[in-house]
Design a protein around this motif. Sequence first.
Motif, PDB file in Angstrom:
ATOM      1  N   LYS A 143      -8.143  -2.987   4.249  1.00 32.10           N
ATOM      2  CA  LYS A 143      -8.167  -1.798   3.390  1.00 32.10           C
ATOM      3  C   LYS A 143      -7.143  -1.976   2.267  1.00 32.10           C
ATOM      4  O   LYS A 143      -7.406  -1.631   1.112  1.00 32.10           O
ATOM      5  CB  LYS A 143      -7.862  -0.532   4.204  1.00 32.10           C
ATOM      6  CG  LYS A 143      -8.993  -0.120   5.141  1.00 32.10           C
ATOM      7  CD  LYS A 143      -8.803   1.283   5.711  1.00 32.10           C
ATOM      8  CE  LYS A 143      -7.654   1.379   6.671  1.00 32.10           C
ATOM      9  NZ  LYS A 143      -7.570   2.717   7.311  1.00 32.10           N
ATOM     10  N   GLN A 144      -5.975  -2.512   2.620  1.00 32.70           N
ATOM     11  CA  GLN A 144      -4.951  -2.777   1.603  1.00 32.70           C
ATOM     12  C   GLN A 144      -5.457  -3.815   0.598  1.00 32.70           C
ATOM     13  O   GLN A 144      -5.329  -3.642  -0.616  1.00 32.70           O
ATOM     14  CB  GLN A 144      -3.654  -3.260   2.259  1.00 32.70           C
ATOM     15  CG  GLN A 144      -2.525  -3.495   1.266  1.00 32.70           C
ATOM     16  CD  GLN A 144      -1.311  -4.154   1.913  1.00 32.70           C
ATOM     17  OE1 GLN A 144      -1.430  -5.188   2.570  1.00 32.70           O
ATOM     18  NE2 GLN A 144      -0.135  -3.556   1.727  1.00 32.70           N
ATOM     19  N   LEU A 145      -6.030  -4.899   1.111  1.00 29.34           N
ATOM     20  CA  LEU A 145      -6.534  -5.965   0.250  1.00 29.34           C
ATOM     21  C   LEU A 145      -7.594  -5.436  -0.718  1.00 29.34           C
ATOM     22  O   LEU A 145      -7.516  -5.646  -1.933  1.00 29.34           O
ATOM     23  CB  LEU A 145      -7.109  -7.101   1.109  1.00 29.34           C
ATOM     24  CG  LEU A 145      -7.665  -8.342   0.395  1.00 29.34           C
ATOM     25  CD1 LEU A 145      -7.576  -9.550   1.328  1.00 29.34           C
ATOM     26  CD2 LEU A 145      -9.113  -8.162  -0.041  1.00 29.34           C
ATOM     27  N   ALA A 146      -8.581  -4.725  -0.170  1.00 29.46           N
ATOM     28  CA  ALA A 146      -9.676  -4.223  -1.006  1.00 29.46           C
ATOM     29  C   ALA A 146      -9.161  -3.219  -2.032  1.00 29.46           C
ATOM     30  O   ALA A 146      -9.569  -3.245  -3.203  1.00 29.46           O
ATOM     31  CB  ALA A 146     -10.758  -3.593  -0.133  1.00 29.46           C
ATOM     32  N   GLY A 147      -8.250  -2.342  -1.601  1.00 32.17           N
ATOM     33  CA  GLY A 147      -7.696  -1.355  -2.520  1.00 32.17           C
ATOM     34  C   GLY A 147      -6.987  -2.002  -3.700  1.00 32.17           C
ATOM     35  O   GLY A 147      -7.154  -1.576  -4.855  1.00 32.17           O
ATOM     36  N   GLU A 148      -6.213  -3.059  -3.423  1.00 32.81           N
ATOM     37  CA  GLU A 148      -5.500  -3.750  -4.494  1.00 32.81           C
ATOM     38  C   GLU A 148      -6.469  -4.493  -5.419  1.00 32.81           C
ATOM     39  O   GLU A 148      -6.286  -4.499  -6.644  1.00 32.81           O
ATOM     40  CB  GLU A 148      -4.483  -4.717  -3.904  1.00 32.81           C
ATOM     41  CG  GLU A 148      -3.314  -4.018  -3.226  1.00 32.81           C
ATOM     42  CD  GLU A 148      -2.309  -4.973  -2.635  1.00 32.81           C
ATOM     43  OE1 GLU A 148      -2.484  -6.206  -2.788  1.00 32.81           O
ATOM     44  OE2 GLU A 148      -1.340  -4.508  -1.991  1.00 32.81           O
TER      45      GLU A 148
ATOM     46  N   ILE B 298      -9.535  -3.704  -6.063  1.00 36.98           N
ATOM     47  CA  ILE B 298     -10.228  -2.708  -6.884  1.00 36.98           C
ATOM     48  C   ILE B 298      -9.312  -2.236  -8.014  1.00 36.98           C
ATOM     49  O   ILE B 298      -9.706  -2.186  -9.179  1.00 36.98           O
ATOM     50  CB  ILE B 298     -10.686  -1.513  -6.016  1.00 36.98           C
ATOM     51  CG1 ILE B 298     -11.792  -1.969  -5.054  1.00 36.98           C
ATOM     52  CG2 ILE B 298     -11.168  -0.359  -6.882  1.00 36.98           C
ATOM     53  CD1 ILE B 298     -12.035  -1.001  -3.906  1.00 36.98           C
ATOM     54  N   ALA B 299      -8.065  -1.898  -7.661  1.00 35.49           N
ATOM     55  CA  ALA B 299      -7.127  -1.378  -8.657  1.00 35.49           C
ATOM     56  C   ALA B 299      -6.796  -2.404  -9.732  1.00 35.49           C
ATOM     57  O   ALA B 299      -6.684  -2.065 -10.920  1.00 35.49           O
ATOM     58  CB  ALA B 299      -5.847  -0.913  -7.959  1.00 35.49           C
ATOM     59  N   GLU B 300      -6.659  -3.674  -9.325  1.00 33.93           N
ATOM     60  CA  GLU B 300      -6.260  -4.727 -10.259  1.00 33.93           C
ATOM     61  C   GLU B 300      -7.436  -5.526 -10.803  1.00 33.93           C
ATOM     62  O   GLU B 300      -7.247  -6.477 -11.574  1.00 33.93           O
ATOM     63  CB  GLU B 300      -5.265  -5.663  -9.562  1.00 33.93           C
ATOM     64  CG  GLU B 300      -3.996  -4.955  -9.084  1.00 33.93           C
ATOM     65  CD  GLU B 300      -3.122  -5.830  -8.211  1.00 33.93           C
ATOM     66  OE1 GLU B 300      -3.213  -7.082  -8.332  1.00 33.93           O
ATOM     67  OE2 GLU B 300      -2.347  -5.275  -7.396  1.00 33.93           O
ATOM     68  N   LYS B 301      -8.664  -5.142 -10.371  1.00 32.11           N
ATOM     69  CA  LYS B 301      -9.887  -5.836 -10.821  1.00 32.11           C
ATOM     70  C   LYS B 301      -9.777  -7.349 -10.612  1.00 32.11           C
ATOM     71  O   LYS B 301     -10.056  -8.161 -11.492  1.00 32.11           O
ATOM     72  CB  LYS B 301     -10.186  -5.536 -12.296  1.00 32.11           C
ATOM     73  CG  LYS B 301     -10.532  -4.073 -12.555  1.00 32.11           C
ATOM     74  CD  LYS B 301     -10.858  -3.843 -14.013  1.00 32.11           C
ATOM     75  CE  LYS B 301     -11.452  -2.466 -14.239  1.00 32.11           C
ATOM     76  NZ  LYS B 301     -10.571  -1.360 -13.806  1.00 32.11           N
TER      77      LYS B 301
ATOM     78  N   THR C 197     -15.766 -18.908  -0.329  1.00 32.07           N
ATOM     79  CA  THR C 197     -16.294 -18.471  -1.625  1.00 32.07           C
ATOM     80  C   THR C 197     -15.480 -17.289  -2.138  1.00 32.07           C
ATOM     81  O   THR C 197     -15.189 -16.349  -1.397  1.00 32.07           O
ATOM     82  CB  THR C 197     -17.778 -18.071  -1.504  1.00 32.07           C
ATOM     83  OG1 THR C 197     -18.515 -19.216  -1.059  1.00 32.07           O
ATOM     84  CG2 THR C 197     -18.338 -17.603  -2.841  1.00 32.07           C
ATOM     85  N   LEU C 198     -15.130 -17.367  -3.404  1.00 30.04           N
ATOM     86  CA  LEU C 198     -14.467 -16.268  -4.083  1.00 30.04           C
ATOM     87  C   LEU C 198     -15.496 -15.176  -4.347  1.00 30.04           C
ATOM     88  O   LEU C 198     -16.628 -15.469  -4.754  1.00 30.04           O
ATOM     89  CB  LEU C 198     -13.892 -16.771  -5.402  1.00 30.04           C
ATOM     90  CG  LEU C 198     -12.726 -16.004  -6.034  1.00 30.04           C
ATOM     91  CD1 LEU C 198     -11.500 -16.073  -5.136  1.00 30.04           C
ATOM     92  CD2 LEU C 198     -12.415 -16.558  -7.415  1.00 30.04           C
ATOM     93  N   VAL C 199     -15.133 -13.914  -4.093  1.00 29.75           N
ATOM     94  CA  VAL C 199     -16.065 -12.813  -4.331  1.00 29.75           C
ATOM     95  C   VAL C 199     -15.399 -11.748  -5.194  1.00 29.75           C
ATOM     96  O   VAL C 199     -14.174 -11.575  -5.171  1.00 29.75           O
ATOM     97  CB  VAL C 199     -16.584 -12.181  -3.018  1.00 29.75           C
ATOM     98  CG1 VAL C 199     -17.246 -13.216  -2.134  1.00 29.75           C
ATOM     99  CG2 VAL C 199     -15.481 -11.453  -2.276  1.00 29.75           C
ATOM    100  N   GLU C 200     -16.223 -11.016  -5.939  1.00 31.61           N
ATOM    101  CA  GLU C 200     -15.764  -9.884  -6.735  1.00 31.61           C
ATOM    102  C   GLU C 200     -16.344  -8.596  -6.158  1.00 31.61           C
ATOM    103  O   GLU C 200     -17.479  -8.601  -5.661  1.00 31.61           O
ATOM    104  CB  GLU C 200     -16.216 -10.039  -8.189  1.00 31.61           C
ATOM    105  CG  GLU C 200     -15.579 -11.230  -8.891  1.00 31.61           C
ATOM    106  CD  GLU C 200     -16.102 -11.416 -10.310  1.00 31.61           C
ATOM    107  OE1 GLU C 200     -17.164 -10.822 -10.627  1.00 31.61           O
ATOM    108  OE2 GLU C 200     -15.449 -12.129 -11.090  1.00 31.61           O
ATOM    109  N   ILE C 201     -15.584  -7.538  -6.200  1.00 32.08           N
ATOM    110  CA  ILE C 201     -16.079  -6.236  -5.752  1.00 32.08           C
ATOM    111  C   ILE C 201     -16.842  -5.599  -6.906  1.00 32.08           C
ATOM    112  O   ILE C 201     -16.265  -5.291  -7.951  1.00 32.08           O
ATOM    113  CB  ILE C 201     -14.929  -5.323  -5.285  1.00 32.08           C
ATOM    114  CG1 ILE C 201     -14.190  -5.966  -4.101  1.00 32.08           C
ATOM    115  CG2 ILE C 201     -15.464  -3.937  -4.894  1.00 32.08           C
ATOM    116  CD1 ILE C 201     -12.955  -5.199  -3.654  1.00 32.08           C
ATOM    117  N   GLU C 202     -18.151  -5.423  -6.716  1.00 34.86           N
ATOM    118  CA  GLU C 202     -18.979  -4.847  -7.766  1.00 34.86           C
ATOM    119  C   GLU C 202     -19.009  -3.325  -7.709  1.00 34.86           C
ATOM    120  O   GLU C 202     -19.155  -2.663  -8.736  1.00 34.86           O
ATOM    121  CB  GLU C 202     -20.416  -5.377  -7.659  1.00 34.86           C
ATOM    122  CG  GLU C 202     -20.554  -6.854  -7.979  1.00 34.86           C
ATOM    123  CD  GLU C 202     -21.997  -7.278  -8.107  1.00 34.86           C
ATOM    124  OE1 GLU C 202     -22.870  -6.660  -7.454  1.00 34.86           O
ATOM    125  OE2 GLU C 202     -22.259  -8.230  -8.870  1.00 34.86           O
TER     126      GLU C 202
END
Length: 211
Positions: free
Chosen positions: A30-35, A37-40, A58-63
């Motif tokens: 949750k911490q990882l995803a939140g950061e 998202i905030a920092e794109k 694989t590197l992934v981006e949060i869409e």
Amino acid sequence: MTNFISIFPLGVVVYPGEQLNLHVFEPRYKQLAGECIAEKKPFGIPAVIDKKIMEYGTLVEIEQVDKLYDNGEMDIITRGTTVFRTLEHIHTIPDKLYAGAIVNYPENKEGGNSRLLEEVLHGIRELHAILQVHKTFKKDDDQLTSYDIGHHAGLSIHEEYELLHLFYEVQRLEYLKRHLHKVIPMMAEMEKLKERVKLNGHFRNLSADNL
């Protein structure tokens, strides 16, 4: 290029271009995803196989954040971008619950072979017909790559991982072709065996050709 990435190890192989939907519930992620998202910024998903974090991922981006829950859990839609190789795991990061890694990005030769792609697609559709599976692809056949079809060829997770760290498109298509040439006859024989088992005990019209 070498850099540091946050990592979210998972028991799956993710390919570039693949959409992966994740429900994030552990505090560290949750911490990882939140950061992210905030920092794109992206994060890495190294494959976990046989309880071991593998070298490649694989590197992934949060869409998109599809849903955010009151307790901080979230449903996110991610998409794979680039294959990375782990040079060093960073197990402890100050003020972070999650781990990271120093990685580089092997050069990936994307040019394929249209004839080979047609052969692989024919094999995948033959396999699906035997298994009575109905799948469609979101792209036209000539726009598909090995990454688009890799999860549809009946590979084990070990084989999907092998495909991940082949860095020429022609190599990846050849790998899929060899796999299909091996597995299709086996699956066809299994279907024949199933039919023979179903017939056992039934009345059948048999002939010995007047012998």
